[in-house]
Design an enzyme around this catalytic site. Structure first.
Site, PDB file in Angstrom:
ATOM      1  N   PRO A  12      -5.748 -99.583 -31.048  1.00  0.00           N
ATOM      2  CA  PRO A  12      -4.746 -98.725 -31.663  1.00  0.00           C
ATOM      3  C   PRO A  12      -4.021 -97.795 -30.692  1.00  0.00           C
ATOM      4  CG  PRO A  12      -6.957 -98.003 -32.236  1.00  0.00           C
ATOM      5  CD  PRO A  12      -7.093 -99.352 -31.595  1.00  0.00           C
ATOM      6  N   ASN A  13      -2.740 -97.685 -30.921  1.00  0.00           N
ATOM      7  CA  ASN A  13      -1.825 -96.797 -30.188  1.00  0.00           C
ATOM      8  C   ASN A  13      -1.469 -97.299 -28.784  1.00  0.00           C
ATOM      9  OD1 ASN A  13      -1.593 -94.765 -32.279  1.00  0.00           O
ATOM     10  ND2 ASN A  13      -3.727 -94.318 -31.841  1.00  0.00           N
ATOM     11  N   ARG A  20       3.598 -92.757 -24.946  1.00  0.00           N
ATOM     12  CA  ARG A  20       2.502 -91.952 -25.487  1.00  0.00           C
ATOM     13  C   ARG A  20       1.772 -91.221 -24.352  1.00  0.00           C
ATOM     14  NH1 ARG A  20      -3.338 -94.609 -26.518  1.00  0.00           N
ATOM     15  NH2 ARG A  20      -4.304 -92.803 -27.505  1.00  0.00           N
ATOM     16  N   TYR A  25      -1.578 -91.905 -19.777  1.00  0.00           N
ATOM     17  CA  TYR A  25      -1.524 -93.366 -19.911  1.00  0.00           C
ATOM     18  C   TYR A  25      -0.398 -94.036 -19.116  1.00  0.00           C
ATOM     19  CZ  TYR A  25      -4.843 -92.341 -23.641  1.00  0.00           C
ATOM     20  OH  TYR A  25      -5.932 -91.898 -24.340  1.00  0.00           O
ATOM     21  N   ASN A  80      -9.780-103.288 -24.631  1.00  0.00           N
ATOM     22  CA  ASN A  80      -9.668-101.833 -24.675  1.00  0.00           C
ATOM     23  C   ASN A  80      -9.586-101.462 -26.152  1.00  0.00           C
ATOM     24  OD1 ASN A  80      -9.114 -99.157 -24.640  1.00  0.00           O
ATOM     25  ND2 ASN A  80      -7.491 -99.247 -23.093  1.00  0.00           N
ATOM     26  N   ALA A  83      -9.364 -95.849 -29.481  1.00  0.00           N
ATOM     27  CA  ALA A  83     -10.161 -94.865 -30.227  1.00  0.00           C
ATOM     28  C   ALA A  83     -11.374 -95.493 -30.925  1.00  0.00           C
ATOM     29  CB  ALA A  83      -9.278 -94.155 -31.246  1.00  0.00           C
ATOM     30  N   GLU A 104     -15.005-104.228 -20.696  1.00  0.00           N
ATOM     31  CA  GLU A 104     -14.364-103.116 -21.408  1.00  0.00           C
ATOM     32  C   GLU A 104     -13.511-102.344 -20.407  1.00  0.00           C
ATOM     33  OE1 GLU A 104     -17.353-100.291 -22.539  1.00  0.00           O
ATOM     34  OE2 GLU A 104     -15.963 -98.966 -23.609  1.00  0.00           O
ATOM     35  N   HIS A 106     -10.794 -98.926 -19.895  1.00  0.00           N
ATOM     36  CA  HIS A 106     -10.113 -97.720 -20.380  1.00  0.00           C
ATOM     37  C   HIS A 106      -9.186 -97.222 -19.288  1.00  0.00           C
ATOM     38  CE1 HIS A 106     -12.511 -97.679 -23.919  1.00  0.00           C
ATOM     39  NE2 HIS A 106     -13.571 -97.904 -23.169  1.00  0.00           N
ATOM     40  N   ARG A 113     -13.044 -86.517 -20.126  1.00  0.00           N
ATOM     41  CA  ARG A 113     -12.245 -86.127 -21.290  1.00  0.00           C
ATOM     42  C   ARG A 113     -13.106 -85.448 -22.361  1.00  0.00           C
ATOM     43  NH1 ARG A 113      -7.954 -90.406 -23.001  1.00  0.00           N
ATOM     44  NH2 ARG A 113      -7.125 -88.490 -23.917  1.00  0.00           N
TER      45      ARG A 113
HETATM   46  C1  DQA Z   1      -8.488 -95.146 -24.135  1.00  0.00           C
HETATM   47  C2  DQA Z   1      -9.350 -93.902 -24.319  1.00  0.00           C
HETATM   48  C3  DQA Z   1      -9.601 -93.637 -25.796  1.00  0.00           C
HETATM   49  O1  DQA Z   1     -10.425 -92.493 -25.958  1.00  0.00           O
HETATM   50  C4  DQA Z   1      -8.292 -93.384 -26.496  1.00  0.00           C
HETATM   51  O2  DQA Z   1      -8.502 -93.200 -27.881  1.00  0.00           O
HETATM   52  C5  DQA Z   1      -7.275 -94.434 -26.253  1.00  0.00           C
HETATM   53  C6  DQA Z   1      -7.197 -95.070 -24.933  1.00  0.00           C
HETATM   54  C7  DQA Z   1      -8.113 -95.382 -22.649  1.00  0.00           C
HETATM   55  O3  DQA Z   1      -7.650 -96.493 -22.369  1.00  0.00           O
HETATM   56  O4  DQA Z   1      -8.243 -94.488 -21.816  1.00  0.00           O
HETATM   57  O5  DQA Z   1      -6.454 -94.729 -27.106  1.00  0.00           O
HETATM   58  O6  DQA Z   1      -9.236 -96.290 -24.553  1.00  0.00           O
END
Ligand code: DQA
Length: 152
Positions: A12-13, A20, A25, A80, A83, A104, A106, A113
């Protein structure tokens, strides 16, 4: 014979990459990221399938669709879960059920964080986690997955 396939799943997102929270990011879009990763995968001899969803159920379905034994066979996963990393028992279970080697990734360094981002429900069921190297982390994840596949 076509190249072995890998699947990249973004949660998501991450469709909003480039607009964003750019300080965290970056300014590259998801389409740009996917395109350069597909080229990188191709140069390593793999076809990379890229998907993004904002929905937890769809994320699980996408993993299930490509699990070992299914017609659209992939050799490994890069995920990835965004959230959902911090909340989703369902995605954790899907990764386990898929029996696919999984990396995985990120973009941000989760350890630096908020406390709620410091727990991943995914990390202990994957080969390894890349976190904190920006979008370059996807390249590192790809290299790590290919190295694993060719080393076994
Ligand atoms: C994320 C880190 C997550 O906590 C966050 O909700 C994201 C992106 C990252 O790629 O750093 O949406 O997965």
């Amino acid at each position: 014979m076509h190249s072995p396939r890998l699947l990249l799943l973004n949660g998501p997102n991450l469709n909003l990459l480039g607009e964003r929270e750019t300080a965290i990011y970056g300014t590259k879009t998801l389409a740009e990221l996917e395109q350069s990763l597909k080229h990188e995968a191709e140069s390593l001899g793999y076809e990379l399938i890229c998907k993004q969803t904002n929905s937890e159920g769809d994320f699980v379905d996408l993993i299930q669709t490509h699990r070992i034994g299914m017609p659209i066979q992939v050799s490994g996963l890069i995920i990835n879960p965004a959230a959902y990393t911090h909340t989703s028992v369902a995605i954790r279970d899907a990764v386990l059920a898929s029996r696919l080697p999984t990396v995985e990734v990120h973009i941000s360094q989760l350890a630096k964080r908020e406390v709620f981002r410091q727990k991943s429900l995914i990390s202990d069921v994957v080969l390894g986690t890349v976190s904190g190297f920006g979008l370059y982390g996807y390249t590192l994840a790809l290299l790590a997955l290919v190295n694993h596949l060719e080393d076994v």
